[in-house]
Design an enzyme around this catalytic site. Sequence first.
Site, PDB file in Angstrom:
ATOM      1  N   HIS A 163      27.182  -3.645 -25.217  1.00  0.00           N
ATOM      2  CA  HIS A 163      26.501  -4.943 -25.185  1.00  0.00           C
ATOM      3  C   HIS A 163      26.563  -5.616 -26.559  1.00  0.00           C
ATOM      4  CE1 HIS A 163      23.968  -4.134 -21.351  1.00  0.00           C
ATOM      5  NE2 HIS A 163      25.135  -4.695 -21.080  1.00  0.00           N
ATOM      6  N   ASP A 168      24.561  -7.347 -28.261  1.00  0.00           N
ATOM      7  CA  ASP A 168      23.460  -7.196 -29.218  1.00  0.00           C
ATOM      8  C   ASP A 168      23.489  -5.798 -29.862  1.00  0.00           C
ATOM      9  OD1 ASP A 168      22.719  -6.139 -26.737  1.00  0.00           O
ATOM     10  OD2 ASP A 168      20.592  -6.313 -27.183  1.00  0.00           O
ATOM     11  N   ASP A 197      19.890   1.656 -25.921  1.00  0.00           N
ATOM     12  CA  ASP A 197      19.186   1.265 -24.704  1.00  0.00           C
ATOM     13  C   ASP A 197      19.403   2.360 -23.673  1.00  0.00           C
ATOM     14  OD1 ASP A 197      18.733  -0.963 -26.130  1.00  0.00           O
ATOM     15  OD2 ASP A 197      19.941  -2.329 -24.905  1.00  0.00           O
ATOM     16  N   GLU A 252      14.208   2.430 -28.084  1.00  0.00           N
ATOM     17  CA  GLU A 252      14.073   1.031 -27.680  1.00  0.00           C
ATOM     18  C   GLU A 252      12.727   0.874 -26.986  1.00  0.00           C
ATOM     19  OE1 GLU A 252      14.836  -0.737 -24.251  1.00  0.00           O
ATOM     20  OE2 GLU A 252      16.034   0.779 -23.238  1.00  0.00           O
TER      21      GLU A 252
END
Lengths: 670, 558
Positions: B72, B74, B180, B205
């Site tokens: 991802h 981010d 994550d 996270e």
Amino acid sequence: MKLTCLSASGGSYYSPASHLLELEGFRFLLDCPIDLSALAVFAPVPLAGDAGGLIRAVPRYWLPAAAKAGGVDAVIVSSATGMLGLPFLTGLPGFANTKVYVTEVAARIGKLMMEELVEMHYEFVRYYGPDTDVSPKWMEGKEFNELMSMLQKAVIEDKENDSACLVPLYSLGNIEECMHKVQPVKYGEEVCFNGIFMLKASSSGLELGNSTWEIKGPRASITYLPSSVFVSAHALDFDYSSLKENDVILFSDFSSLNDMDEDNEKLNEHSMDETDSSLCHYSVLRDDGADADEKVPFVCNNDDITEEIERISFICSCIFDAVKSGGSVLIPIGRLGVILLLLELISEMLHSSSMKVPIFVISETAEEIFAFTNALPEWLCKSRQEKLFAGEALFGHVELLKEGKLFLFPHLHSKGLLAAWKEPCIVLCPHWSLRLGPAVHLLRRWHADKRCLLVVEQGNDAELSLKPFMPLAIQVLECSFLSGIRVGKIDPLLRMLKPKFVLLPEGLKSRCPIQEVPWSFFYYSKGKTIELPNLREEFEVHLATDVAFRLQPRQLNETTAVARLRTKLLVSNGRFQLASAEKQSDQSKRHLLHCSTIDPGRLLSALQEKGMVCSFAADDSSTASECSVLITSPGDALVKITSDRTVIYCDNERTCNQIYDALSSVCKGI
Amino acid sequence: MAIECLVLGAGQEVGKSCVVVTIGGKRVMFDCGMHMGYHDHRHYPDFARALAAWGAPDFTTAISCVVITHFHLDHIGALPYFTEICGYHGPIYMTYPTKALAPFMLEDYRKVTMDQRGEEEQYSYEDILRCMKKVIPMDLKQTIQVDKDLVIRAYYAGHVIGAAMIYAKVGDAAMVYTGDYNMTPDRHLGAAQIDHLKLDLLITESTYAKTIRDSKHAREREFLKAVHKCVSGGGKVLIPTFALGRAQELCMLLDDYWERMDLKVPIYFSAGLTIQANVYYKMLIGWTSQKIKDSHAVHNPFDFKHVCHFERSFINNPGPCVLFATPGMISGGFSLEAFKKWAPSEKNLITLPGYCVSGTIGHKLMCGKPTRIDYKDIHIDVRCQIHQLAFSPHTDSKGIMDLTEFLSPKHVILVHGEKPQMAFLKERIESELGMPCYYPGNNESVSIPTTQNLKMSATERFITSCAVEQGKRSLHKRNLICGTGLSEVIGSDEEAAEGILLMEKHKSPKILCEDELLEVLGMEQHLVQFEPMVSRIVADVESELQRAKAADLDSDGK
């Protein structure tokens, strides 16, 4: 540490060696292959002609030597072929709690191979009926002995014992039971066995999922080194760097004992020019120049892979000639890597000459194996991994299937096979023994056609295996493949790995230099046990700092100090950790260890130093060997001292401890 | 010794995840992401400032390695910037799927920002390729020796294909950075899996620090019902997603449903990208859930049956359809184009992902239902239905607590979440689990003490005596020291063993048994017995008696 070599007879790709390793009281079985050599004396079914004088019955198989070794704690498997004998054993009582360690991929391929073997074997059962006799008639016959001597098996030392070692094949239920014990691992994954051993598999380069193993015990680290290939065209390269500096190397690569150099010469006679283009196209060559270790380039140069590709290309050219002349080609080779490469090279060759010859793979497991070889990038060589990152299929067979150039069928009688069938064709199918599977039927079909070609692997007794198919007109190409480390590379490899002991097969003794090496050699041979000296007497433990800070060391002399230690031992992942134990030990009795004798006079002054009021008791019975000290302040206490024991009579715990401290200080005890 | 944790991004926010941990003298960068809500300098983590603080000449000497948890943006968006523009040349680790799929994500986003927003291009396509070439792929559970002291290992995180939690260890100091993760399996991925590890620090996270979600099944049904209702009413369904991950999961769900309900409405993928991504997914099937692997030995589940060929002009066609369009969160690109076309009709349906970064249209739609959206210079009337996907590939609050309890680290740091929720979770972790917990903001750092051990040798006798002592109560003596878990505690306190620590000059300390010490040092043993005063009288009487007896015997003898 003890090592017993259980079998080394094959020591080949199909039947790797097997060992029993004893370490810290635990027994490890290293590989458990199936020995299929007995299969050669049985006639393939359906029977045709006189079957070449072979036994007409449901075949039996050699029981793995490990069955007689008693129970083992763990089995460590280096390849799919190295686990094919396990279902014979896993039902035995000695294997009830055994764990089997093997890589995920080898376990998966191994299971498929076992199931396929059972399936192919079932063809005999269908023909003859089930093999229920404890000792079938053919076992007693003179004929049997003759056939066995035909096999030239070194094993036959004790004939009575011998036939007892021939057992019926395992069942699907046995396979299931065996697979339940398997603990699959990935390359580089550290697994812990019984708290104190750490096991780690690394790529051996020979085949998909094949591995070397590192067994790290508390006092020695051992490398189990089965047949390995430095640079591979399909599997992940031999990862020797993770094996560096282990204490012991069990060198179990028997490939260099088979005469390969001779074959090379044979191959070299044939031209090699035509292969160059295909080499470049598949870009299986790579440059390892970036490696820092100066010995690496020598060991890992691309000679091996180049030769291997040349060999396979030569086979391809023979196949090409056969199909051009209108003959079909039968390739009963069981090496997955060779099959995958052959498919790529053959199709390339056919494509460039725009010939349309169908390629068939007829095997129960083909569909599953082909599907999953395209989904295991982590297990493949670097050049194939690059294909993943570029978004291309990992192997050429994906495209071939899509284009309809390659057909997969589970059986010869499968639906759709007849519709697709066209001769000449190229067929890859099991089994290399030429006693089982579709190969038997196809060889019967083509054996009299001199345009056809049979590609077999060298090492099996070709004369015996072809016996039931006589007379032959079909061309037979015997070939060999790279199966392990070349003799010349053993020494540089060992120098890189820097072991202390090397266990080498007896047969390699004459081939490896023993001068000026920093390690000691031990030579093993089948059935013999060798014992290695302990490398370290002591265990390494980790002491938590909070425990260490609470210790009360006593200086004994200038150079020595001691401290009493009360801890719990925690063992996990091969690590011995001493953690603090909160509860103190039973106080009523203590051993005092001391250097000098206990002098009552000095005890008295030590007690007085601590502010106690005390004196020698005026005991009428006092003798030289016994003496009492009476304490009146801060509390009442009496200390009775004899030569081997002191009794402290006291009701106050604090005073008790003070007396004890004084006592230990005068005699430098703890 | 201490672990120093510097949060460069995703501190008290979601976006540009980047945490640099100094552990045993080694500096490891976990994730290197970009923030999609910003288009100024806040877009990337503040690398220059960190470098100045470390006092190192360049990033390569400052940082031992970079580990990326998943693809991802981010978490990886700033990587090409960091390697090609900031000049980091050290090792970069990520899993095989991440390495294979990351270039797509990066290139997709780069194109979107370049074409649609005219944003200044930070790195080029060539930069992405050069950057990815340097990446060392890793497999799950594989122990990787980064250098002599630093060891890293990846564990399955379940968030997207190839997502990993990273374990790092130097000497006795150990930590886990979760990236994550998802604690419940979804349609194509399994749940996060990790071993019992002995940890000083857990960095987790906390996207859903306060939320607890109900069963996944109901949420999937809701989604299918909404889609079915829309297409049977002749409407169009727009599913804005990123090319990877959610697209595959939802498509598996729809493909399955289409098959069961015998629907003929076409399903489209807007970009060739997603279709190309499916090719990768087929090769990476080993990274999906065990269930998929087992049930698809031969057929590949990423061969979608109901997905049809798509061309851009199709968005003007009449009739129902389902369209997967990139990017998710409708921040530009084709999903914005389709949104503009389809949003004004009540018949149509837009599905929104569970989380949208602020500043995107997705975020605006999520915060209450607007009837009109102004985006840059465009005005869009929104009359369509909106369905918010309630399933997210992130763990919920219960999952975070479960993982933290399972790992039992000595300290916890929260990142990748929103400040008020993080404060709430910190309280829970400290009160319920009794672990100190922190949630530093960006560019803040936290220092954590670590445990240390002394290495020494122990004799076989001592080890055996410990084992015997501890095994006294164990029924299975053989399995006495068994188990693969690290925190396996054997025996209770009463089973502690005693030994002597011997320290000699010029020799390493050694632990041995008492009697061994006697041999080694030539000491003698002397028994010290503690008795209450009363027994002294008893003893006196006894000895008196004995003496009398002896005297009797003596006299008898005479």
